[in-house]
Scaffold this motif. Structure first.
Motif, mmCIF file in Angstrom:
data_model
loop_
_atom_site.group_PDB
_atom_site.id
_atom_site.type_symbol
_atom_site.label_atom_id
_atom_site.label_comp_id
_atom_site.label_asym_id
_atom_site.label_seq_id
_atom_site.Cartn_x
_atom_site.Cartn_y
_atom_site.Cartn_z
ATOM 1 N N LEU A 169 0.833 -1.196 0.000
ATOM 2 C CA LEU A 169 0.000 0.000 0.000
ATOM 3 C C LEU A 169 0.870 1.249 0.000
ATOM 4 N N GLU A 170 1.930 1.241 0.845
ATOM 5 C CA GLU A 170 2.812 2.398 0.922
ATOM 6 C C GLU A 170 3.494 2.666 -0.408
ATOM 7 N N MET A 171 3.893 1.611 -1.084
ATOM 8 C CA MET A 171 4.619 1.780 -2.332
ATOM 9 C C MET A 171 3.761 2.399 -3.424
ATOM 10 N N THR A 172 2.447 2.233 -3.341
ATOM 11 C CA THR A 172 1.573 2.811 -4.358
ATOM 12 C C THR A 172 1.317 4.290 -4.095
ATOM 13 N N MET A 173 1.725 4.785 -2.931
ATOM 14 C CA MET A 173 1.416 6.168 -2.553
ATOM 15 C C MET A 173 2.575 7.123 -2.836
ATOM 16 N N VAL A 174 3.674 6.651 -3.399
ATOM 17 C CA VAL A 174 4.797 7.514 -3.680
ATOM 18 C C VAL A 174 4.912 7.744 -5.178
ATOM 19 N N CYS A 175 5.709 8.746 -5.559
ATOM 20 C CA CYS A 175 5.863 9.071 -6.969
ATOM 21 C C CYS A 175 6.605 7.978 -7.719
ATOM 22 N N HIS A 176 7.549 7.353 -7.060
ATOM 23 C CA HIS A 176 8.270 6.251 -7.687
ATOM 24 C C HIS A 176 7.983 4.976 -6.917
ATOM 25 N N ARG A 177 7.544 3.964 -7.634
ATOM 26 C CA ARG A 177 7.262 2.670 -7.008
ATOM 27 C C ARG A 177 8.482 1.765 -7.178
ATOM 28 N N PRO A 178 9.085 1.349 -6.070
ATOM 29 C CA PRO A 178 10.274 0.491 -6.166
ATOM 30 C C PRO A 178 9.951 -0.861 -6.781
ATOM 31 N N GLU A 179 10.999 -1.543 -7.192
ATOM 32 C CA GLU A 179 10.833 -2.899 -7.687
ATOM 33 C C GLU A 179 10.306 -3.786 -6.561
ATOM 34 N N GLY A 180 9.749 -4.947 -6.906
ATOM 35 C CA GLY A 180 9.221 -5.857 -5.912
ATOM 36 C C GLY A 180 10.299 -6.371 -4.982
ATOM 37 N N LEU A 181 9.882 -6.751 -3.784
ATOM 38 C CA LEU A 181 10.837 -7.235 -2.792
ATOM 39 C C LEU A 181 11.572 -8.481 -3.267
ATOM 40 N N ASP A 182 10.880 -9.367 -3.977
ATOM 41 C CA ASP A 182 11.521 -10.590 -4.463
ATOM 42 C C ASP A 182 12.684 -10.258 -5.392
ATOM 43 N N GLN A 183 12.457 -9.309 -6.289
ATOM 44 C CA GLN A 183 13.497 -8.946 -7.233
ATOM 45 C C GLN A 183 14.679 -8.284 -6.523
ATOM 46 N N MET A 184 14.379 -7.367 -5.584
ATOM 47 C CA MET A 184 15.457 -6.691 -4.862
ATOM 48 C C MET A 184 16.223 -7.663 -3.976
ATOM 49 N N GLU A 185 15.519 -8.649 -3.417
ATOM 50 C CA GLU A 185 16.193 -9.649 -2.590
ATOM 51 C C GLU A 185 17.181 -10.461 -3.432
ATOM 52 N N SER A 186 16.803 -10.757 -4.666
ATOM 53 C CA SER A 186 17.677 -11.543 -5.540
ATOM 54 C C SER A 186 18.869 -10.736 -6.043
ATOM 55 N N GLN A 187 18.735 -9.401 -6.041
ATOM 56 C CA GLN A 187 19.787 -8.545 -6.583
ATOM 57 C C GLN A 187 20.689 -7.946 -5.507
ATOM 58 N N THR A 188 20.342 -8.132 -4.242
ATOM 59 C CA THR A 188 21.133 -7.567 -3.151
ATOM 60 C C THR A 188 21.480 -8.654 -2.134
ATOM 61 N N ASN A 189 22.187 -8.254 -1.094
ATOM 62 C CA ASN A 189 22.541 -9.177 -0.015
ATOM 63 C C ASN A 189 21.635 -9.006 1.201
ATOM 64 N N PHE A 190 20.442 -8.440 0.991
ATOM 65 C CA PHE A 190 19.480 -8.258 2.070
ATOM 66 C C PHE A 190 18.305 -9.210 1.895
ATOM 67 N N ASN A 191 17.723 -9.615 3.039
ATOM 68 C CA ASN A 191 16.501 -10.407 2.949
ATOM 69 C C ASN A 191 15.285 -9.473 2.938
ATOM 70 N N LYS A 192 14.101 -10.058 2.772
ATOM 71 C CA LYS A 192 12.896 -9.236 2.633
ATOM 72 C C LYS A 192 12.641 -8.370 3.859
ATOM 73 N N ARG A 193 12.847 -8.933 5.024
ATOM 74 C CA ARG A 193 12.586 -8.182 6.252
ATOM 75 C C ARG A 193 13.512 -6.968 6.352
ATOM 76 N N GLU A 194 14.782 -7.175 6.012
ATOM 77 C CA GLU A 194 15.730 -6.068 6.044
ATOM 78 C C GLU A 194 15.362 -5.010 5.011
ATOM 79 N N LEU A 195 14.921 -5.441 3.844
ATOM 80 C CA LEU A 195 14.509 -4.495 2.808
ATOM 81 C C LEU A 195 13.303 -3.679 3.249
ATOM 82 N N GLN A 196 12.376 -4.304 3.974
ATOM 83 C CA GLN A 196 11.210 -3.581 4.486
ATOM 84 C C GLN A 196 11.632 -2.483 5.458
ATOM 85 N N VAL A 197 12.555 -2.820 6.353
ATOM 86 C CA VAL A 197 13.042 -1.836 7.330
ATOM 87 C C VAL A 197 13.743 -0.688 6.613
ATOM 88 N N LEU A 198 14.593 -1.016 5.646
ATOM 89 C CA LEU A 198 15.309 0.011 4.896
ATOM 90 C C LEU A 198 14.341 0.888 4.108
#
Length: 215
Positions: free
Chosen positions: A26-55
Protein backbone atom coordinates in the motif's frame (compact mmCIF):
# COMPACT_ATOMS: atom_id res chain seq x y z
CA UNK A 1 27.39 6.60 4.85
CA UNK A 2 25.51 9.14 6.88
CA UNK A 3 22.30 8.72 4.92
CA UNK A 4 22.70 4.99 5.19
CA UNK A 5 23.20 5.12 8.93
CA UNK A 6 20.16 7.36 9.29
CA UNK A 7 17.93 4.59 8.04
CA UNK A 8 19.14 2.22 10.74
CA UNK A 9 17.53 4.31 13.48
CA UNK A 10 14.11 3.29 12.23
CA UNK A 11 12.36 1.34 14.97
CA UNK A 12 10.79 -1.98 13.98
CA UNK A 13 7.70 -3.51 15.55
CA UNK A 14 6.86 -7.18 16.01
CA UNK A 15 3.86 -7.50 13.71
CA UNK A 16 2.50 -10.20 11.49
CA UNK A 17 4.64 -10.58 8.35
CA UNK A 18 1.63 -10.88 6.05
CA UNK A 19 0.19 -7.62 7.37
CA UNK A 20 3.62 -6.00 6.90
CA UNK A 21 3.62 -7.06 3.26
CA UNK A 22 0.18 -5.59 2.68
CA UNK A 23 1.20 -2.36 4.38
CA UNK A 24 4.36 -2.14 2.28
CA UNK A 25 2.46 -2.74 -0.96
CA UNK A 26 0.00 0.00 0.00
CA UNK A 27 2.81 2.40 0.92
CA UNK A 28 4.62 1.78 -2.33
CA UNK A 29 1.57 2.81 -4.36
CA UNK A 30 1.42 6.17 -2.55
CA UNK A 31 4.80 7.51 -3.68
CA UNK A 32 5.86 9.07 -6.97
CA UNK A 33 8.27 6.25 -7.69
CA UNK A 34 7.26 2.67 -7.01
CA UNK A 35 10.27 0.49 -6.17
CA UNK A 36 10.83 -2.90 -7.69
CA UNK A 37 9.22 -5.86 -5.91
CA UNK A 38 10.84 -7.24 -2.79
CA UNK A 39 11.52 -10.59 -4.46
CA UNK A 40 13.50 -8.95 -7.23
CA UNK A 41 15.46 -6.69 -4.86
CA UNK A 42 16.19 -9.65 -2.59
CA UNK A 43 17.68 -11.54 -5.54
CA UNK A 44 19.79 -8.54 -6.58
CA UNK A 45 21.13 -7.57 -3.15
CA UNK A 46 22.54 -9.18 -0.02
CA UNK A 47 19.48 -8.26 2.07
CA UNK A 48 16.50 -10.41 2.95
CA UNK A 49 12.90 -9.24 2.63
CA UNK A 50 12.59 -8.18 6.25
CA UNK A 51 15.73 -6.07 6.04
CA UNK A 52 14.51 -4.49 2.81
CA UNK A 53 11.21 -3.58 4.49
CA UNK A 54 13.04 -1.84 7.33
CA UNK A 55 15.31 0.01 4.90
CA UNK A 56 12.36 1.04 2.74
CA UNK A 57 10.46 2.50 5.69
CA UNK A 58 13.51 4.52 6.70
CA UNK A 59 14.02 5.69 3.12
CA UNK A 60 10.38 6.68 2.70
CA UNK A 61 10.40 8.50 6.02
CA UNK A 62 13.21 10.76 4.78
CA UNK A 63 12.00 10.86 1.16
CA UNK A 64 8.21 10.49 0.90
CA UNK A 65 8.27 10.92 -2.89
CA UNK A 66 10.41 7.81 -3.27
CA UNK A 67 13.12 9.76 -5.09
CA UNK A 68 15.99 11.81 -3.66
CA UNK A 69 17.47 14.73 -5.57
CA UNK A 70 20.89 16.13 -4.79
CA UNK A 71 19.69 19.05 -2.65
CA UNK A 72 17.65 16.74 -0.42
CA UNK A 73 20.55 14.30 -0.21
CA UNK A 74 22.88 17.10 0.92
CA UNK A 75 20.38 18.27 3.56
CA UNK A 76 20.03 14.77 5.00
CA UNK A 77 23.75 14.05 4.90
CA UNK A 78 24.74 17.38 6.50
CA UNK A 79 22.74 16.47 9.62
CA UNK A 80 25.42 13.93 10.50
CA UNK A 81 28.26 16.48 10.29
CA UNK A 82 26.97 19.63 12.01
CA UNK A 83 30.46 21.02 12.70
CA UNK A 84 31.67 20.95 9.12
CA UNK A 85 30.58 21.55 5.54
CA UNK A 86 29.47 18.23 4.08
CA UNK A 87 28.02 19.65 0.85
CA UNK A 88 30.97 18.90 -1.43
CA UNK A 89 31.52 15.36 -0.18
CA UNK A 90 27.76 14.75 -0.34
CA UNK A 91 27.88 15.87 -3.98
CA UNK A 92 30.51 13.24 -4.81
CA UNK A 93 28.69 10.60 -2.77
CA UNK A 94 25.39 11.42 -4.50
CA UNK A 95 27.02 10.90 -7.89
CA UNK A 96 28.31 7.50 -6.74
CA UNK A 97 24.81 6.46 -5.59
CA UNK A 98 23.18 7.85 -8.75
CA UNK A 99 23.95 4.81 -10.89
CA UNK A 100 21.93 6.03 -13.89
CA UNK A 101 23.41 9.56 -13.68
CA UNK A 102 19.98 11.15 -14.05
CA UNK A 103 20.15 13.49 -11.04
CA UNK A 104 18.10 11.38 -8.65
CA UNK A 105 18.47 8.39 -6.34
CA UNK A 106 15.72 5.79 -6.20
CA UNK A 107 15.32 3.24 -3.42
CA UNK A 108 16.82 0.62 -5.72
CA UNK A 109 19.96 2.77 -6.20
CA UNK A 110 20.23 3.34 -2.48
CA UNK A 111 19.78 -0.27 -1.40
CA UNK A 112 22.07 -1.64 -4.14
CA UNK A 113 24.94 0.62 -3.03
CA UNK A 114 24.22 -0.16 0.61
CA UNK A 115 24.30 -3.88 -0.13
CA UNK A 116 27.78 -3.51 -1.59
CA UNK A 117 29.10 -1.29 1.20
CA UNK A 118 27.73 -3.47 4.00
CA UNK A 119 27.63 -6.99 2.61
CA UNK A 120 29.70 -6.97 -0.58
CA UNK A 121 32.99 -8.73 -1.17
CA UNK A 122 36.22 -6.86 -0.54
CA UNK A 123 36.67 -6.28 -4.27
CA UNK A 124 33.10 -5.00 -4.66
CA UNK A 125 33.56 -2.53 -1.80
CA UNK A 126 36.86 -1.29 -3.16
CA UNK A 127 35.49 -1.02 -6.68
CA UNK A 128 32.59 1.09 -5.40
CA UNK A 129 35.05 3.33 -3.52
CA UNK A 130 37.21 3.63 -6.64
CA UNK A 131 34.14 4.81 -8.53
CA UNK A 132 33.58 7.48 -5.86
CA UNK A 133 37.14 8.80 -6.31
CA UNK A 134 36.99 8.58 -10.10
CA UNK A 135 35.12 11.86 -10.38
CA UNK A 136 35.22 12.22 -14.17
CA UNK A 137 34.44 8.50 -14.70
CA UNK A 138 37.32 7.89 -17.11
CA UNK A 139 38.44 4.71 -15.35
CA UNK A 140 41.42 6.29 -13.60
CA UNK A 141 42.05 8.34 -10.46
CA UNK A 142 44.43 11.24 -10.92
CA UNK A 143 46.02 13.21 -8.12
CA UNK A 144 43.65 16.16 -8.46
CA UNK A 145 40.59 13.92 -8.18
CA UNK A 146 42.00 12.36 -5.03
CA UNK A 147 42.82 15.84 -3.74
CA UNK A 148 39.24 17.02 -4.36
CA UNK A 149 37.80 14.08 -2.39
CA UNK A 150 40.26 14.44 0.49
CA UNK A 151 39.61 18.19 0.76
CA UNK A 152 35.88 17.48 0.81
CA UNK A 153 36.36 14.96 3.63
CA UNK A 154 38.42 17.43 5.67
CA UNK A 155 35.80 20.15 5.13
CA UNK A 156 33.08 17.74 6.24
CA UNK A 157 34.90 16.83 9.45
CA UNK A 158 35.19 20.52 10.31
CA UNK A 159 37.24 22.43 12.83
CA UNK A 160 36.66 19.94 15.64
CA UNK A 161 39.09 17.34 14.31
CA UNK A 162 41.85 16.29 16.67
CA UNK A 163 44.66 17.00 16.39
CA UNK A 164 44.00 20.29 14.65
CA UNK A 165 44.67 20.10 10.92
CA UNK A 166 47.16 22.28 9.12
CA UNK A 167 46.24 23.77 5.77
CA UNK A 168 48.77 21.60 3.94
CA UNK A 169 47.68 18.34 5.60
CA UNK A 170 45.33 17.20 2.77
CA UNK A 171 48.10 17.67 0.19
CA UNK A 172 50.56 15.70 2.31
CA UNK A 173 48.11 12.84 2.70
CA UNK A 174 47.31 12.77 -1.02
CA UNK A 175 50.99 12.80 -1.99
CA UNK A 176 51.67 9.86 0.35
CA UNK A 177 48.64 7.85 -0.79
CA UNK A 178 49.25 8.54 -4.46
CA UNK A 179 52.90 7.55 -4.28
CA UNK A 180 51.85 4.27 -2.71
CA UNK A 181 49.01 3.53 -5.16
CA UNK A 182 50.56 4.63 -8.44
CA UNK A 183 52.60 1.45 -8.84
CA UNK A 184 53.96 2.13 -12.34
CA UNK A 185 54.44 5.88 -11.80
CA UNK A 186 52.36 6.91 -14.81
CA UNK A 187 50.49 9.67 -12.96
CA UNK A 188 47.16 7.86 -12.58
CA UNK A 189 45.80 5.06 -10.41
CA UNK A 190 43.95 2.21 -12.11
CA UNK A 191 41.30 0.05 -10.46
CA UNK A 192 43.77 -2.83 -10.10
CA UNK A 193 46.41 -0.54 -8.55
CA UNK A 194 43.80 0.88 -6.17
CA UNK A 195 42.56 -2.53 -5.04
CA UNK A 196 46.10 -3.90 -4.61
CA UNK A 197 47.21 -0.88 -2.56
CA UNK A 198 44.14 -1.00 -0.33
CA UNK A 199 44.56 -4.73 0.27
CA UNK A 200 48.12 -4.03 1.43
CA UNK A 201 46.90 -1.48 3.98
CA UNK A 202 45.69 -3.09 7.21
CA UNK A 203 43.81 0.02 8.38
CA UNK A 204 41.84 0.24 5.15
CA UNK A 205 40.96 -3.45 5.25
CA UNK A 206 39.81 -3.15 8.86
CA UNK A 207 37.60 -0.17 7.98
CA UNK A 208 35.84 -2.20 5.30
CA UNK A 209 34.54 -4.59 7.97
CA UNK A 210 33.13 -1.95 10.34
CA UNK A 211 29.51 -1.96 9.18
CA UNK A 212 29.07 -5.55 8.01
CA UNK A 213 26.67 -6.45 10.84
CA UNK A 214 24.97 -3.09 11.22
CA UNK A 215 21.53 -4.43 10.28
Amino acid sequence: MGLAMGTFSTQTKQVNYRRDKCDDDLEMTMVCHRPEGLDQMESQTNFNKRELQVLYRGFKNECPSGIVNEDTFKQIYSQFFPHGDASTYAHYLFNAFDSEHNGSIKFEDFVTALSILLRGSTREKLQWTFNLYDINKDGYINKEEMMDIVRAIYAMMGKYTYPALKTDTPRQHVDAFFQKMDKNRDGVVTLDEFILSCQEDENIMDSLQLFENVI
